[in-house]
Structure formats: C-alpha cells, structure tokens
Design a protein around this motif. Structure first.
Motif, PDB file in Angstrom:
ATOM      1  N   ASN A 129       0.807  -1.226   0.000  1.00 25.29           N
ATOM      2  CA  ASN A 129       0.000   0.000   0.000  1.00 25.29           C
ATOM      3  C   ASN A 129       0.839   1.276   0.000  1.00 25.29           C
ATOM      4  O   ASN A 129       0.309   2.365   0.154  1.00 25.29           O
ATOM      5  N   SER A 130       2.161   1.125  -0.134  1.00 23.90           N
ATOM      6  CA  SER A 130       3.026   2.309  -0.091  1.00 23.90           C
ATOM      7  C   SER A 130       4.411   1.910  -0.572  1.00 23.90           C
ATOM      8  O   SER A 130       4.738   0.715  -0.637  1.00 23.90           O
ATOM      9  N   GLY A 131       5.212   2.935  -0.857  1.00 23.48           N
ATOM     10  CA  GLY A 131       6.559   2.652  -1.326  1.00 23.48           C
ATOM     11  C   GLY A 131       7.399   1.935  -0.296  1.00 23.48           C
ATOM     12  O   GLY A 131       8.257   1.115  -0.630  1.00 23.48           O
ATOM     13  N   MET A 132       7.151   2.247   0.982  1.00 30.11           N
ATOM     14  CA  MET A 132       8.013   1.681   2.026  1.00 30.11           C
ATOM     15  C   MET A 132       7.672   0.231   2.385  1.00 30.11           C
ATOM     16  O   MET A 132       8.534  -0.496   2.883  1.00 30.11           O
ATOM     17  N   ALA A 133       6.422  -0.166   2.139  1.00 35.75           N
ATOM     18  CA  ALA A 133       5.967  -1.467   2.656  1.00 35.75           C
ATOM     19  C   ALA A 133       6.867  -2.646   2.264  1.00 35.75           C
ATOM     20  O   ALA A 133       7.202  -3.463   3.121  1.00 35.75           O
TER      21      ALA A 133
ATOM     22  N   ILE B 152      -1.854  -0.473  -3.729  1.00 37.32           N
ATOM     23  CA  ILE B 152      -3.314  -0.651  -3.686  1.00 37.32           C
ATOM     24  C   ILE B 152      -3.821  -0.319  -2.287  1.00 37.32           C
ATOM     25  O   ILE B 152      -3.266  -0.785  -1.291  1.00 37.32           O
ATOM     26  N   ARG B 153      -4.837   0.517  -2.233  1.00 36.63           N
ATOM     27  CA  ARG B 153      -5.541   0.767  -0.961  1.00 36.63           C
ATOM     28  C   ARG B 153      -7.029   0.648  -1.231  1.00 36.63           C
ATOM     29  O   ARG B 153      -7.587   1.409  -2.004  1.00 36.63           O
ATOM     30  N   THR B 154      -7.649  -0.339  -0.613  1.00 38.78           N
ATOM     31  CA  THR B 154      -9.071  -0.550  -0.888  1.00 38.78           C
ATOM     32  C   THR B 154      -9.965  -0.095   0.261  1.00 38.78           C
ATOM     33  O   THR B 154     -11.177  -0.273   0.208  1.00 38.78           O
TER      34      THR B 154
ATOM     35  N   GLU C 206       0.209   4.802  -8.316  1.00 37.75           N
ATOM     36  CA  GLU C 206       1.660   4.658  -8.303  1.00 37.75           C
ATOM     37  C   GLU C 206       2.213   5.637  -7.281  1.00 37.75           C
ATOM     38  O   GLU C 206       1.810   6.796  -7.249  1.00 37.75           O
ATOM     39  N   MET C 207       3.117   5.163  -6.452  1.00 38.92           N
ATOM     40  CA  MET C 207       3.682   5.997  -5.398  1.00 38.92           C
ATOM     41  C   MET C 207       5.165   6.205  -5.662  1.00 38.92           C
ATOM     42  O   MET C 207       5.943   5.258  -5.710  1.00 38.92           O
ATOM     43  N   LEU C 208       5.521   7.466  -5.854  1.00 31.07           N
ATOM     44  CA  LEU C 208       6.936   7.788  -6.014  1.00 31.07           C
ATOM     45  C   LEU C 208       7.533   7.991  -4.631  1.00 31.07           C
ATOM     46  O   LEU C 208       6.886   8.578  -3.754  1.00 31.07           O
TER      47      LEU C 208
ATOM     48  N   PHE D  74       1.305  11.045  11.729  1.00 28.68           N
ATOM     49  CA  PHE D  74       2.155   9.955  12.208  1.00 28.68           C
ATOM     50  C   PHE D  74       1.875   8.805  11.254  1.00 28.68           C
ATOM     51  O   PHE D  74       0.746   8.361  11.133  1.00 28.68           O
ATOM     52  N   TRP D  75       2.918   8.368  10.543  1.00 35.94           N
ATOM     53  CA  TRP D  75       2.660   7.383   9.491  1.00 35.94           C
ATOM     54  C   TRP D  75       2.945   5.965   9.949  1.00 35.94           C
ATOM     55  O   TRP D  75       4.046   5.659  10.377  1.00 35.94           O
ATOM     56  N   GLU D  76       1.930   5.130   9.875  1.00 30.67           N
ATOM     57  CA  GLU D  76       2.158   3.696  10.063  1.00 30.67           C
ATOM     58  C   GLU D  76       1.024   2.918   9.413  1.00 30.67           C
ATOM     59  O   GLU D  76      -0.118   3.349   9.400  1.00 30.67           O
TER      60      GLU D  76
ATOM     61  N   TRP E 290       2.697  15.374  -1.010  1.00 30.43           N
ATOM     62  CA  TRP E 290       3.983  14.785  -0.611  1.00 30.43           C
ATOM     63  C   TRP E 290       3.932  14.436   0.872  1.00 30.43           C
ATOM     64  O   TRP E 290       3.359  15.176   1.672  1.00 30.43           O
ATOM     65  N   ASN E 291       4.562  13.343   1.203  1.00 31.35           N
ATOM     66  CA  ASN E 291       4.659  12.984   2.609  1.00 31.35           C
ATOM     67  C   ASN E 291       6.097  12.590   2.932  1.00 31.35           C
ATOM     68  O   ASN E 291       6.635  11.663   2.330  1.00 31.35           O
ATOM     69  N   ASN E 292       6.708  13.329   3.851  1.00 34.01           N
ATOM     70  CA  ASN E 292       8.043  12.972   4.347  1.00 34.01           C
ATOM     71  C   ASN E 292       7.869  12.282   5.699  1.00 34.01           C
ATOM     72  O   ASN E 292       7.451  12.927   6.661  1.00 34.01           O
ATOM     73  N   VAL E 293       8.183  11.004   5.745  1.00 32.73           N
ATOM     74  CA  VAL E 293       8.048  10.296   7.023  1.00 32.73           C
ATOM     75  C   VAL E 293       9.427  10.157   7.654  1.00 32.73           C
ATOM     76  O   VAL E 293      10.371   9.698   7.005  1.00 32.73           O
ATOM     77  N   PHE E 294       9.521  10.559   8.917  1.00 29.88           N
ATOM     78  CA  PHE E 294      10.782  10.437   9.653  1.00 29.88           C
ATOM     79  C   PHE E 294      10.704   9.125  10.428  1.00 29.88           C
ATOM     80  O   PHE E 294      10.275   9.069  11.574  1.00 29.88           O
TER      81      PHE E 294
ATOM     82  N   ILE F 163      14.434   7.751   6.299  1.00 33.50           N
ATOM     83  CA  ILE F 163      13.475   8.598   5.597  1.00 33.50           C
ATOM     84  C   ILE F 163      12.646   7.728   4.670  1.00 33.50           C
ATOM     85  O   ILE F 163      13.178   6.883   3.937  1.00 33.50           O
ATOM     86  N   ASP F 164      11.346   7.955   4.729  1.00 41.63           N
ATOM     87  CA  ASP F 164      10.403   7.254   3.866  1.00 41.63           C
ATOM     88  C   ASP F 164       9.497   8.335   3.301  1.00 41.63           C
ATOM     89  O   ASP F 164       8.882   9.071   4.065  1.00 41.63           O
ATOM     90  N   THR F 165       9.469   8.483   2.003  1.00 40.34           N
ATOM     91  CA  THR F 165       8.603   9.527   1.450  1.00 40.34           C
ATOM     92  C   THR F 165       7.599   8.926   0.475  1.00 40.34           C
ATOM     93  O   THR F 165       7.790   7.818  -0.033  1.00 40.34           O
ATOM     94  N   GLY F 166       6.560   9.675   0.225  1.00 37.49           N
ATOM     95  CA  GLY F 166       5.564   9.216  -0.736  1.00 37.49           C
ATOM     96  C   GLY F 166       4.975  10.386  -1.489  1.00 37.49           C
ATOM     97  O   GLY F 166       4.610  11.406  -0.893  1.00 37.49           O
ATOM     98  N   MET F 167       4.918  10.256  -2.805  1.00 34.25           N
ATOM     99  CA  MET F 167       4.228  11.248  -3.618  1.00 34.25           C
ATOM    100  C   MET F 167       3.356  10.486  -4.613  1.00 34.25           C
ATOM    101  O   MET F 167       3.860   9.715  -5.437  1.00 34.25           O
TER     102      MET F 167
HETATM  103  N1  GLY Z   1       5.036   5.980   3.312  1.00 34.09           N
HETATM  104  C1  GLY Z   1       4.616   7.303   3.161  1.00 34.09           C
HETATM  105  C2  GLY Z   1       3.333   7.445   2.439  1.00 34.09           C
HETATM  106  O1  GLY Z   1       2.928   6.505   1.808  1.00 34.09           O
HETATM  107  O2  GLY Z   1       2.698   8.455   2.488  1.00 34.09           O
END
Ligand code: GLY
Length: 504
Positions: A44-48, A72-74, A91-93, A160-162, A202-206, A225-229
């Motif tokens: 569901n995200s670039g970091m997963a 995918i987020r349903t 698509e998550m950059l 807070f991202w999780e 944009w999301n910058n996750v620390f 660092i985990d980011t998502g755009m």
């Molecule tokens: N992992 C950051 C985001 O998906 O927003």
C-alpha cells in the motif's frame, strides 16, 4: 504556476532521475503481493516492501534508493468515483534513506523537486508537521523560508505514518492549494479539510520507530526517511484537472469504456460514477493479476479483494450496458498503456485475460437473476433491514460479495445485518466441512467424477512442482474439463527437460 503538459510517464521519470542525481539507486517496483509480512494483504506504499531495510534486518543495495511502487488501498472503495483523489490503485513515487540522510535533506529535496523541477507555485504550498516536531518546524521556517503561519501542526491521526506493523514515525506533509473553486466553501475550510481544495501531494516520514504490531514502539537502530508522492494525484494538481480520472492515466481507459458502452463520460452523475468505478477497478484488477506473484479471484485474502473489484466493475458495467467480455477489452488497454513501465503486465497478459474471462463469466451468469432477487428482498425487508440469512443467500447463490449487498442496500436506505451474515457464513462452512469427506465434486459447474479426479491431480502437480523447483512456484490458475487439465504456474526461469521429467 507553470502548467507544463506533463503526463504520468514524464513525471515518473523526472522524479526518479532527480533522486538519482542526489545519489539514490533507482529500483523497479516491488511485487504488489507482500512477502513475509502478515500485517498487509497488498502493498500500500513505497516503504511497505522495504521494511527489512528500515529495520536493518536486511542490508539494502544502497542506503539511498528511489522507486515508483505499484500500490493498492481498498479501504476507501466506497469513495471511488466521488472525490478527486481516491483510487484503489495508484503509483507511489518515493525516496528512501536507510540510516543515511534524515529530516534536513528530505525536507529540502522535497521542496526543491516540487518548486524548481515540477514548477509548483510556492505560495500555494503548505507544509504540515507533527504537533511537537520543532526540529521540522525550524527547517521549514528558518531554512526553507516558509512563514510560520503557513506551517500547520497536526496530531497523530494525520501526521504519524504507520500501516501494519514495522517501521513508522512522525511525518511532514506538503499540501497544494488548488483554489477556492475546488473547495467545499464551508467556514473553516483550510489545510487538512477533507474536500478537494487542499490536496496532499507529498509525505516525508521520519521513520525512527518500530511498531511490533501490538502497539509497542521501540527506537530503530538508525533513523530513516520514507517519502511518498502519489503520481496520479500530483499530475492532477499539476495539470489543473478536476479529478485524477481526467488525467492522462485514465484517458485511454475511459475512451475504451465509452467505445464499448456507447455512453459518454460526464453525461450525468450516475454515468460518470460508473465510468470511474469501472476504470479504477479494472486498473487495480489488471495490476493484481498481472503481477509476477499474481493471484486468482477467490473467497479469501487477496483473491477476495480481487473478486470484489471485478464483480463491482461487472455490476457497473451492466448498468452501462457493456458487452460480454468487456473486462478483457479494458485490461488490454491497460496492459498496453503500462507495458513499458511495468513489463510484467505483458509477461502475464495471458493469465490476466484468462482469469478475467472466467470471473466475469461466472458472475455475469448470476448477476441478472441476483439483481431481481435483490429487488424482491429489498421490497420485503422488514424494519428497513436485510437479515443475515438473506444476505448469505445472495452471496452463496448469486455470488454477491457482502460489501456489494451492503452498497446496494444503502442506495435504497436499507441496512444489512452483517453480523448475521457472518454467522450464516460460519454455519454454512461448518456444514460443508462435515459433509466434505471427499462428497467432493470438483468445480462448481462440472460435477463429474473425472473432473474431481483432475482437480485432485492439480494439487498433486502443484506439490510435485514445488518439490522439484522450490517454493517459488506459484499457481496462476487451472482449467479443468472432463477431458483434460491445464495448470498455469509462475517460476523465475524456464524449466529444464530434466526437471519436467522429475515432476512427471
Ligand atoms: N510511506 C509514506 C506514504 O505513503 O505516504
């Protein structure tokens, strides 16, 4: 704002090469099906897929990487087609640091990319930070130069991202003000409002904590660092389109739906919603099926999500008067559109088409009858409520996923006893387990003894393949008739003659 005519392909490339220029290694998208992560059904995200790099469990190929990840987020499925930004597939950059750079670089680069490379007007951008993150505040305010009153502080709910267990942390998002005409007009509408005016791009996750899945947080050995755009969402903002469906990510798909249905996108609210739902769900389904670890529609886990998506698309397809086999026609457009960025789609095209043909056929056969049955049920629903046994009957006999029954009920101001449905479901499972000693009769349609025998043979064949080739072998489907059995599977390379002989 400089609204250059970027499309999704251009923006994807701009992002990845920008971060390459900052020392990042570009990696291809990981599979949509998580590996060794029971906390998620779909990525569901670039970091997963990179959790082990964040925790330090696995050494990454480089400590700075960037990706464009299939996601995918349903959870928001009911909002599809209603708001500007919701889609089940996107698509998550992302740019990622595993114990390398931290807040300062991440914030500066996100600003540089959005304002200097993409060309967004900085006076329309608003950062948000986690409520007590003064370090991030100082970077935004003192270093980047964003005035204090344009920096919003939000609590855990927003900043807070999780997702699932694993690495997580406070975050700093960047919102873009699209202007009053996109807003809800309510007093107090500002950054963080649910409407379509302020769009998070944009999301910058620390990422500095690990959640063990039970809500216990420990500091990670190193800070990340985990980011998502969101790609489609950013294109939407950039090109000033009303919703993501008006961006070039959807142009060809919507055109195909129009061609097949003879209807016009935008003709009226109902038609627009149906077009968007079909386009979104078909894109998601095509990417799930076209994944190298693709799954088939089923009644559990990822297979069930896939089934729900296809069946919902088929229901709206019927509403638009789409011809039989329309899901495949749309999938072909999607495969063609994305085959350069995601070559696996073309590799698995035959499987995608096979599975869609089967699932659409299965459901289309019962849908008309099921709709009639639903009308009857709705007209006699006592107290505005459909009971659990009835909802189960719609599921069991007509293939209506419970979520579909709930949605149909809602359209008529009815509710469904979903707890009663679960109960009926459980009872039915117990009964069929008791009766299973092997009453077993192959597939749904063909109940001959030979079919049952071939069905057992597929299991044996699968086991033999795994024994010889290893656990990497994944069943991609099987097709059984009374005369023969076909078994499709995926494996990273060509199987040798010797191996085949062993399997046999
Ligand atoms: N992992 C950051 C985001 O998906 O927003």
């Amino acid at each position: 704002m400089s609204t250059k005519p970027y499309g999704v392909n251009e923006l994807r490339e701009m992002f990845l090469s920008f971060f390459e220029s900052k020392g990042h290694l570009r990696l291809p998208s990981f599979s949509l099906i998580p590996q060794n992560d029971a906390s998620l059904l779909l990525i569901n995200s670039g970091m997963a897929p990179m959790k082990p790099y964040f925790t330090g469990e696995v050494e990454p190929p480089r400590h700075r990487v960037c990706t464009c990840q299939k996601c995918i987020r349903t959870g928001d499925i009911e909002n599809i087609g209603k708001t500007a930004r919701h889609g089940t597939y996107f698509e998550m950059l992302g740019n990622f640091s595993f114990g390398d750079y931290f807040k300062r670089e991440a914030i500066h680069w996100s600003w540089e990319f959005l304002t200097e490379v993409v060309g967004l007007d900085k006076d329309r951008l608003y950062p948000s930070i986690y409520v007590d993150d003064d370090e991030a505040f100082d970077i935004w305010n003192k270093e980047v130069g964003v005035p204090a009153d344009r920096i919003f502080r939000f609590g855990k709910e927003d900043n807070f991202w999780e997702h699932g267990s694993g690495p997580c942390g406070p975050c700093s998002e960047i919102y873009y003000d699209r202007g009053e005409k996109y807003g809800c007009g309510k007093p107090g509408c500002t950054v963080g409002c649910d409407c379509d005016r302020y769009m998070e791009v944009w999301n910058n996750v620390f990422s500095q904590f690990n959640n063990d899945g039970q809500g216990n947080y420990t500091e990670l050995a190193h800070k990340n660092i985990d980011t998502g755009m969101g790609l489609e969402r950013t294109i939407c903002v950039l090109t000033g389109k009303k919703t993501v469906y008006e961006t070039d990510a959807f142009t060809d798909i919507l055109a195909k739906i129009a061609e097949l249905s003879g209807k016009e996108y935008g003709a009226d609210e109902e038609t627009t919603k149906a077009f968007r739902i079909i386009a979104d769900h078909m894109r998601t389904s095509t990417f799930i099926l076209g994944d190298d670890r693709g799954v088939s529609p089923s009644n559990t886990d990822q297979g069930y999500i896939l089934r729900r998506l296809i069946r919902r698309a088929v229901r709206y397809g019927m509403q638009l008067g789409m011809p039989d086999g329309f899901t495949c026609e749309i999938a072909k457009v999607i495969i063609n559109q994305y085959r350069n960025a995601y070559p696996e789609l073309e590799r698995n095209a035959a499987f995608v088409i096979d599975q869609l043909t089967l699932e659409e056929g299965r459901f289309a056969r019962t849908l008309k009858q099921g709709n009639k049955e639903f009308d009857k049920v709705a007209s006699r629903a006592a107290d505005g409520k459909i009971d659990g046994e009835t909802a189960f009957h719609l599921y069991d006999t007509y293939g209506f996923p419970i979520e579909m029954t709930v949605e149909l009920a809602k359209e008529r101001n009815l509710t469904v006893d979903t707890a009663g449905f679960e109960e009926a479901f459980r009872k039915h499972q117990e009964l069929s387990h008791q009766g299973a000693e092997q009453k077993f009769k192959g597939g749904l349609a063909d109940t001959s003894e030979e079919t049952a025998r071939l069905h057992t043979a597929t299991h044996l064949l699968h086991a033999a393949l795994r024994k010889v080739l290893g656990d990497e072998v994944a069943q991609k489907g099987s097709n059984i008739t009374a005369e023969r059995l076909r078994f499709d599977f995926s494996f990273g390379r060509k199987v040798t003659k010797d191996e085949l002989a062993q399997v046999e």
